[in-house]
Design a protein around this motif. Sequence first.
Motif, PDB file in Angstrom:
ATOM      1  N   UNK A  56       6.119  -0.117  -2.065  1.00 17.36           N
ATOM      2  CA  UNK A  56       6.790  -0.801  -3.163  1.00 17.36           C
ATOM      3  C   UNK A  56       6.556  -0.200  -4.527  1.00 17.36           C
ATOM      4  N   UNK A  57       5.849   0.917  -4.621  1.00 19.40           N
ATOM      5  CA  UNK A  57       5.649   1.559  -5.924  1.00 19.40           C
ATOM      6  C   UNK A  57       6.988   2.004  -6.491  1.00 19.40           C
ATOM      7  N   UNK A  69      15.513  -1.848 -13.672  1.00 20.98           N
ATOM      8  CA  UNK A  69      14.526  -2.267 -12.690  1.00 20.98           C
ATOM      9  C   UNK A  69      15.065  -2.016 -11.292  1.00 20.98           C
ATOM     10  N   UNK A  70      14.314  -1.254 -10.506  1.00 22.29           N
ATOM     11  CA  UNK A  70      14.692  -1.005  -9.116  1.00 22.29           C
ATOM     12  C   UNK A  70      13.914  -1.963  -8.229  1.00 22.29           C
ATOM     13  N   UNK A  71      14.585  -2.484  -7.212  1.00 26.91           N
ATOM     14  CA  UNK A  71      13.925  -3.394  -6.283  1.00 26.91           C
ATOM     15  C   UNK A  71      14.588  -3.284  -4.924  1.00 26.91           C
ATOM     16  N   UNK A  72      13.958  -3.879  -3.931  1.00 31.22           N
ATOM     17  CA  UNK A  72      14.523  -3.813  -2.583  1.00 31.22           C
ATOM     18  C   UNK A  72      14.309  -5.120  -1.857  1.00 31.22           C
ATOM     19  N   UNK A 105       2.275   7.942  -1.038  1.00 29.54           N
ATOM     20  CA  UNK A 105       2.879   6.707  -1.511  1.00 29.54           C
ATOM     21  C   UNK A 105       3.696   6.849  -2.769  1.00 29.54           C
ATOM     22  N   UNK A 106       3.881   8.065  -3.234  1.00 36.43           N
ATOM     23  CA  UNK A 106       4.643   8.282  -4.455  1.00 36.43           C
ATOM     24  C   UNK A 106       5.896   9.102  -4.169  1.00 36.43           C
ATOM     25  N   UNK A 107       6.970   8.697  -4.840  1.00 34.36           N
ATOM     26  CA  UNK A 107       8.171   9.520  -4.862  1.00 34.36           C
ATOM     27  C   UNK A 107       7.885  10.632  -5.880  1.00 34.36           C
TER      28      UNK A 107
END
Length: 138
Positions: A56-57, A69-72, A105-107
Amino acid sequence: QVRLVESGGGSVQAGGSLTLSCAASGDIDSGKCMGWFRQSPGKEREGVAAINSGGGSTFYADSVEDRFTISQDTAKKTLYLQMNSLKPEDTAVYYCAAEGASVDGKCRARMQGGRWRFIGRISDFGAWGQGTQVTVSS
């Protein structure tokens, strides 16, 4: 095979808001990144925001930090981009992307000003939507 379909684009006046949605189908790898890119006429496609699907980072380009804001919703397999305080320079076709490379864990991002800035490349992502137009008038 992952299929992505964007929706929510449109025309808005400067200062307004829009929310883009990206519905995904197929097997989404939770260990990878999903993101939003945009492309204006005559310009290269640029990364806007990304999220590591598992942890979720989130990561943002400097130009949209604190406005987008990006979310899923993993249950619905849907990615969102909430865009506030829109500017004419935000006018572009917005593309949803999936199957993005993730490291620890990082893009793809770099530390700048105490924050991780999204600097994802087109080649980092393996699946793309068809794009949705966002037009911001002054």
